[in-house]
Design a protein around this motif. Structure first.
Motif, short mmCIF file in Angstrom:
data_model
loop_
_atom_site.label_atom_id
_atom_site.label_comp_id
_atom_site.label_asym_id
_atom_site.label_seq_id
_atom_site.Cartn_x
_atom_site.Cartn_y
_atom_site.Cartn_z
N SER A 18 -5.84 2.40 -5.09
CA SER A 18 -4.21 2.68 -3.80
C SER A 18 -3.83 2.55 -2.75
CB SER A 18 -4.11 4.06 -4.62
OG SER A 18 -4.32 4.32 -6.15
N THR A 19 -5.03 2.54 -2.01
CA THR A 19 -4.60 2.74 -0.10
C THR A 19 -4.95 1.50 0.03
OG1 THR A 19 -5.18 4.45 0.09
CG2 THR A 19 -5.97 3.25 1.49
N LEU A 20 -5.63 0.23 -0.30
CA LEU A 20 -6.03 -1.28 -0.65
C LEU A 20 -4.78 -2.02 -0.95
CD1 LEU A 20 -7.69 -2.68 0.24
CD2 LEU A 20 -8.92 -3.19 -2.32
N SER A 21 -4.39 -1.33 -2.49
CA SER A 21 -2.89 -1.80 -2.54
C SER A 21 -2.26 -1.58 -1.80
CB SER A 21 -2.77 -1.49 -4.42
OG SER A 21 -3.81 -1.74 -5.38
N TRP A 22 -1.90 -0.79 -1.36
CA TRP A 22 -0.57 -0.37 -0.20
C TRP A 22 -1.01 -1.28 0.90
CZ3 TRP A 22 4.10 0.62 0.25
CH2 TRP A 22 4.20 0.68 1.63
N TYR A 23 -2.04 -1.31 1.45
CA TYR A 23 -2.03 -1.61 2.53
C TYR A 23 -2.32 -3.17 1.88
CZ TYR A 23 -4.94 -4.54 6.34
OH TYR A 23 -4.99 -5.46 7.25
N GLU A 24 -2.59 -3.81 1.54
CA GLU A 24 -2.81 -5.29 0.72
C GLU A 24 -0.54 -5.82 0.70
OE1 GLU A 24 -4.68 -5.53 -2.66
OE2 GLU A 24 -6.21 -6.30 -1.40
N LEU A 25 -0.30 -4.90 0.04
CA LEU A 25 1.36 -5.05 -0.29
C LEU A 25 2.43 -4.75 1.26
CD1 LEU A 25 3.91 -5.18 -2.00
CD2 LEU A 25 3.59 -2.46 -2.08
N GLN A 66 7.06 -8.81 22.80
CA GLN A 66 6.41 -8.71 21.56
C GLN A 66 6.32 -7.32 21.05
OE1 GLN A 66 1.53 -8.99 21.87
NE2 GLN A 66 1.97 -6.58 21.59
N CYS A 67 6.57 -7.34 19.66
CA CYS A 67 7.23 -6.00 19.00
C CYS A 67 5.95 -6.04 18.26
CB CYS A 67 8.38 -6.83 17.71
SG CYS A 67 8.68 -5.61 17.03
N THR A 68 5.07 -4.89 18.34
CA THR A 68 4.26 -4.14 17.09
C THR A 68 4.43 -3.21 16.31
OG1 THR A 68 3.40 -4.78 19.74
CG2 THR A 68 2.23 -3.35 18.06
N ILE A 69 3.71 -3.25 15.36
CA ILE A 69 3.38 -2.38 13.96
C ILE A 69 2.64 -1.70 14.01
CG2 ILE A 69 4.62 -1.45 11.77
CD1 ILE A 69 6.31 -3.81 11.82
N MET A 70 2.17 -1.04 14.00
CA MET A 70 0.41 -0.19 13.77
C MET A 70 1.60 1.20 12.54
SD MET A 70 0.11 0.68 17.82
CE MET A 70 1.73 1.48 18.42
N TRP A 71 0.84 0.68 12.18
CA TRP A 71 0.53 1.39 10.37
C TRP A 71 -0.80 2.19 10.11
CZ3 TRP A 71 0.08 -3.13 9.84
CH2 TRP A 71 -0.11 -4.16 9.72
N TYR A 72 -1.01 3.87 9.91
CA TYR A 72 -2.02 4.46 8.62
C TYR A 72 -1.23 5.49 7.43
CZ TYR A 72 -5.78 7.70 7.51
OH TYR A 72 -6.46 9.03 7.32
N VAL A 73 -1.59 3.72 6.57
CA VAL A 73 -1.61 4.84 4.92
C VAL A 73 0.42 4.78 5.30
CG1 VAL A 73 -1.27 6.46 3.47
CG2 VAL A 73 -3.23 6.17 5.11
N ASP A 74 1.24 5.82 5.26
CA ASP A 74 2.45 5.35 4.76
C ASP A 74 3.24 6.06 6.67
OD1 ASP A 74 2.04 8.39 4.90
OD2 ASP A 74 3.03 8.31 3.32
N ASP A 75 2.63 6.43 7.60
CA ASP A 75 3.13 6.41 8.53
C ASP A 75 2.83 5.20 9.88
OD1 ASP A 75 3.36 8.79 7.85
OD2 ASP A 75 1.52 9.52 8.46
N ASN A 76 4.22 4.99 10.40
CA ASN A 76 4.34 4.03 11.26
C ASN A 76 4.81 4.35 12.29
OD1 ASN A 76 4.55 1.25 8.97
ND2 ASN A 76 4.69 2.85 8.29
#
Length: 90
Positions: free
Chosen positions: A13-20, A48-58
């Motif tokens: 599920s985590t991998l699917s979310w990351y890929e999406l 530069q605009c940067t987006i960092m994420w961990y699972v569902d936190d951005n």
């Protein structure tokens, strides 16, 4: 609660979310950082605009707060139930 449990406890599920999520960012012109796959960058208005994420936190950063707001609205267009609380980063 079920979605959170699935995201945090199941590798598939985590991998699917990351890929999406990363594919969505790529479609919006962001480039995934080759050294950290949960960081993406895009030059917007010459900065530069940067987006960092961990699972569902951005975390989204850009010199112009209006750009951050625009990026949030773009991502909300893809993920309708996205919750944004700008106070989380303070």
């Amino acid at each position: 609660l079920e979605i959170l449990r699935a995201l945090y406890s199941c590798i598939e599920s985590t991998l699917s979310w990351y890929e999406l999520y990363s594919e969505t960012l790529s479609k919006e012109g962001f480039i995934i950082n080759p050294y950290d796959n949960c960081v993406s960058n895009k030059v917007i208005n010459g900065e530069q605009c940067t987006i960092m994420w961990y699972v569902d936190d951005n975390k989204i950063s850009h010199r112009d707060p209006k750009v951050v707001t625009e990026v949030i609205y773009i991502m909300k267009g893809h993920f309708r139930k996205l919750i944004c609380d700008p106070r989380q980063g303070t």
